[in-house]
Design a protein around this motif. Sequence first.
Motif, PDB file in Angstrom:
ATOM      1  N   LYS A 111     -13.239  -5.633   1.382  1.00 49.97           N
ATOM      2  CA  LYS A 111     -12.515  -4.592   2.120  1.00 49.97           C
ATOM      3  C   LYS A 111     -11.047  -4.535   1.680  1.00 49.97           C
ATOM      4  N   ASP A 112     -10.488  -5.693   1.292  1.00 45.95           N
ATOM      5  CA  ASP A 112      -9.104  -5.723   0.811  1.00 45.95           C
ATOM      6  C   ASP A 112      -8.993  -5.036  -0.543  1.00 45.95           C
ATOM      7  N   ARG A 113      -9.968  -5.280  -1.415  1.00 49.58           N
ATOM      8  CA  ARG A 113      -9.981  -4.626  -2.718  1.00 49.58           C
ATOM      9  C   ARG A 113     -10.137  -3.115  -2.560  1.00 49.58           C
ATOM     10  N   GLN A 114     -11.036  -2.716  -1.663  1.00 48.03           N
ATOM     11  CA  GLN A 114     -11.265  -1.288  -1.450  1.00 48.03           C
ATOM     12  C   GLN A 114     -10.013  -0.607  -0.914  1.00 48.03           C
ATOM     13  N   GLN A 115      -9.337  -1.259   0.011  1.00 54.86           N
ATOM     14  CA  GLN A 115      -8.110  -0.689   0.567  1.00 54.86           C
ATOM     15  C   GLN A 115      -7.037  -0.544  -0.503  1.00 54.86           C
ATOM     16  N   ALA A 116      -6.976  -1.513  -1.415  1.00 58.77           N
ATOM     17  CA  ALA A 116      -5.998  -1.443  -2.501  1.00 58.77           C
ATOM     18  C   ALA A 116      -6.303  -0.277  -3.438  1.00 58.77           C
ATOM     19  N   PHE A 117      -7.563  -0.108  -3.801  1.00 56.24           N
ATOM     20  CA  PHE A 117      -7.925   0.984  -4.708  1.00 56.24           C
ATOM     21  C   PHE A 117      -7.703   2.354  -4.046  1.00 56.24           C
ATOM     22  N   GLU A 118      -7.945   2.429  -2.748  1.00 52.81           N
ATOM     23  CA  GLU A 118      -7.708   3.693  -2.034  1.00 52.81           C
ATOM     24  C   GLU A 118      -6.220   4.029  -2.001  1.00 52.81           C
ATOM     25  N   ALA A 119      -5.365   3.007  -2.036  1.00 51.08           N
ATOM     26  CA  ALA A 119      -3.917   3.233  -2.023  1.00 51.08           C
ATOM     27  C   ALA A 119      -3.399   3.622  -3.399  1.00 51.08           C
ATOM     28  N   GLY A 120      -4.231   3.493  -4.426  1.00 51.40           N
ATOM     29  CA  GLY A 120      -3.815   3.892  -5.768  1.00 51.40           C
ATOM     30  C   GLY A 120      -3.697   2.777  -6.779  1.00 51.40           C
ATOM     31  N   PHE A 121      -4.009   1.552  -6.376  1.00 51.08           N
ATOM     32  CA  PHE A 121      -3.954   0.446  -7.325  1.00 51.08           C
ATOM     33  C   PHE A 121      -5.100   0.544  -8.338  1.00 51.08           C
ATOM     34  N   HIS A 122      -4.808   0.132  -9.568  1.00 55.04           N
ATOM     35  CA  HIS A 122      -5.825   0.123 -10.619  1.00 55.04           C
ATOM     36  C   HIS A 122      -6.495  -1.239 -10.753  1.00 55.04           C
TER      37      HIS A 122
ATOM     38  N   TYR B 223       0.831  -1.205   0.000  1.00 55.12           N
ATOM     39  CA  TYR B 223       0.000   0.000   0.000  1.00 55.12           C
ATOM     40  C   TYR B 223       0.869   1.260   0.000  1.00 55.12           C
ATOM     41  N   ASP B 224       1.848   1.284   0.900  1.00 57.90           N
ATOM     42  CA  ASP B 224       2.732   2.457   0.972  1.00 57.90           C
ATOM     43  C   ASP B 224       3.595   2.575  -0.275  1.00 57.90           C
ATOM     44  N   LEU B 225       3.982   1.428  -0.824  1.00 58.38           N
ATOM     45  CA  LEU B 225       4.768   1.445  -2.060  1.00 58.38           C
ATOM     46  C   LEU B 225       3.950   2.039  -3.204  1.00 58.38           C
ATOM     47  N   ALA B 226       2.699   1.663  -3.301  1.00 57.07           N
ATOM     48  CA  ALA B 226       1.837   2.202  -4.359  1.00 57.07           C
ATOM     49  C   ALA B 226       1.693   3.712  -4.216  1.00 57.07           C
ATOM     50  N   ARG B 227       1.499   4.180  -2.996  1.00 58.19           N
ATOM     51  CA  ARG B 227       1.367   5.625  -2.773  1.00 58.19           C
ATOM     52  C   ARG B 227       2.650   6.349  -3.168  1.00 58.19           C
ATOM     53  N   ALA B 228       3.798   5.753  -2.832  1.00 59.95           N
ATOM     54  CA  ALA B 228       5.076   6.383  -3.160  1.00 59.95           C
ATOM     55  C   ALA B 228       5.292   6.420  -4.670  1.00 59.95           C
ATOM     56  N   LEU B 229       4.910   5.352  -5.348  1.00 59.76           N
ATOM     57  CA  LEU B 229       5.068   5.312  -6.806  1.00 59.76           C
ATOM     58  C   LEU B 229       4.173   6.336  -7.487  1.00 59.76           C
ATOM     59  N   LYS B 230       3.002   6.538  -6.938  1.00 66.01           N
ATOM     60  CA  LYS B 230       2.063   7.506  -7.533  1.00 66.01           C
ATOM     61  C   LYS B 230       2.606   8.931  -7.449  1.00 66.01           C
TER      62      LYS B 230
ATOM     63  N   LEU C  13      -0.818   0.150 -11.762  1.00 66.70           N
ATOM     64  CA  LEU C  13      -0.458  -0.542 -10.527  1.00 66.70           C
ATOM     65  C   LEU C  13      -1.428  -1.695 -10.276  1.00 66.70           C
ATOM     66  N   VAL C  14      -0.865  -2.878 -10.051  1.00 63.39           N
ATOM     67  CA  VAL C  14      -1.677  -4.072  -9.866  1.00 63.39           C
ATOM     68  C   VAL C  14      -1.306  -4.720  -8.535  1.00 63.39           C
ATOM     69  N   ALA C  15      -2.286  -4.857  -7.653  1.00 69.59           N
ATOM     70  CA  ALA C  15      -2.062  -5.542  -6.383  1.00 69.59           C
ATOM     71  C   ALA C  15      -2.174  -7.041  -6.602  1.00 69.59           C
ATOM     72  N   VAL C  16      -1.170  -7.784  -6.158  1.00 68.78           N
ATOM     73  CA  VAL C  16      -1.176  -9.244  -6.262  1.00 68.78           C
ATOM     74  C   VAL C  16      -1.061  -9.782  -4.840  1.00 68.78           C
ATOM     75  N   THR C  17      -2.134 -10.364  -4.327  1.00 68.51           N
ATOM     76  CA  THR C  17      -2.177 -10.689  -2.907  1.00 68.51           C
ATOM     77  C   THR C  17      -2.990 -11.945  -2.644  1.00 68.51           C
ATOM     78  N   GLY C  18      -2.839 -12.482  -1.466  1.00 71.19           N
ATOM     79  CA  GLY C  18      -3.634 -13.639  -1.069  1.00 71.19           C
ATOM     80  C   GLY C  18      -4.952 -13.253  -0.436  1.00 71.19           C
ATOM     81  N   TRP C  19      -5.196 -11.954  -0.279  1.00 74.59           N
ATOM     82  CA  TRP C  19      -6.421 -11.470   0.357  1.00 74.59           C
ATOM     83  C   TRP C  19      -7.381 -10.959  -0.710  1.00 74.59           C
ATOM     84  N   GLY C  20      -8.625 -11.479  -0.706  1.00 73.77           N
ATOM     85  CA  GLY C  20      -9.544 -11.129  -1.780  1.00 73.77           C
ATOM     86  C   GLY C  20     -10.916 -10.652  -1.352  1.00 73.77           C
ATOM     87  N   GLN C  21     -11.069 -10.290  -0.081  1.00 70.98           N
ATOM     88  CA  GLN C  21     -12.366  -9.793   0.346  1.00 70.98           C
ATOM     89  C   GLN C  21     -12.588  -8.369  -0.163  1.00 70.98           C
TER      90      GLN C  21
END
Length: 320
Positions: free
Chosen positions: A288-299, A261-268, A278-286
């Motif tokens: 709330k996890d997707r929403q948190q990723a998009f808020e951090a700047g992931f597409h 998350y912090d890495l995505a913000r720094a890259l932006k 930016l693509v989040a690749v993670t083991g978490w798929g709920q």
Amino acid sequence: MERQLKQMVRLVDDLLDVSRINTGKLTIRREQLMLQDVVNDALELARPFIASQGHTLHVQVPEQAVYLVGDATRLAQVISNLLHNAAKYTARGGSISLETQLGQGQVELQVRDNGIGIAPELLHDIFEMFIQADSSLERSTAGLGVGLSLARKLVELHGGSIRAESGGQGQGSTFTVTLPLLADASVASPVAEALPANARLHRILLADDNVDFVNGIGGLLRSMGHQVHISHDGKQALAAAESFAPEFAFLDIGLPELNGYDLARALKRLPALRHTVLVAVTGWGQQKDRQQAFEAGFHHHLVKPVSIDQLQEILSHAGP
């Protein structure tokens, strides 16, 4: 104690491999292989145990070179596991064979024994976790019923299949592994063929602390012609991004040093990366996890295990 320790290590290794496959953390290397080399590697692993049980072993492989695509280590592991099982569930002085048969675009490898056999009601379940052909209290063999489940998962990762046959208890068993052949041995990788003719090539940043997983994905992307930079922690990825200027960045969330998350913000915040996807690749798929990723700047948000089709779908779009 030494014998039991070796058995325990084998069981733990198999359990870890099954877990890695289920969570997308185990990947296979895809490279051109010769079937005969894979069989020789498997025999080297299994022969000492087969010999220690006093079994006779018959091996038949084609004289001509047979090519396929996959991970040599993992395929040898599958075949050696089947041979090891055949030796383990066959009375001392038994007979075991490994034979290959070429078909239309595929090869079949059969491991046959004259051991305890498999009850008809177990044939469809034998590849499930913790299922054992011999569940009697008097059994002399040890095991948790993990090896065949692992073998099936590894074969399926190679686009193949595995099946078991037996006439019943006391009538031996036959395990058949079917794998696709490489039609043209001059072709380095089938993955490259799967790339559309009009596909663009990109600079891609991969950041993941799981070395096997990220190297596997990186190998696939490089085989397509893309430029790939791999980092194993967040700070390393951020430093590389400034000079590499990736068009796509596939980032794990649980990165050391600097999380995804912090890495995505720094890259932006980097002017040169304002158009980077930016693509989040993670083991978490709920959700709330997707929403948190998009808020951090992931597409985009991908849940492991990641397929090559998912990667190609994202790479086929030029922008976020």
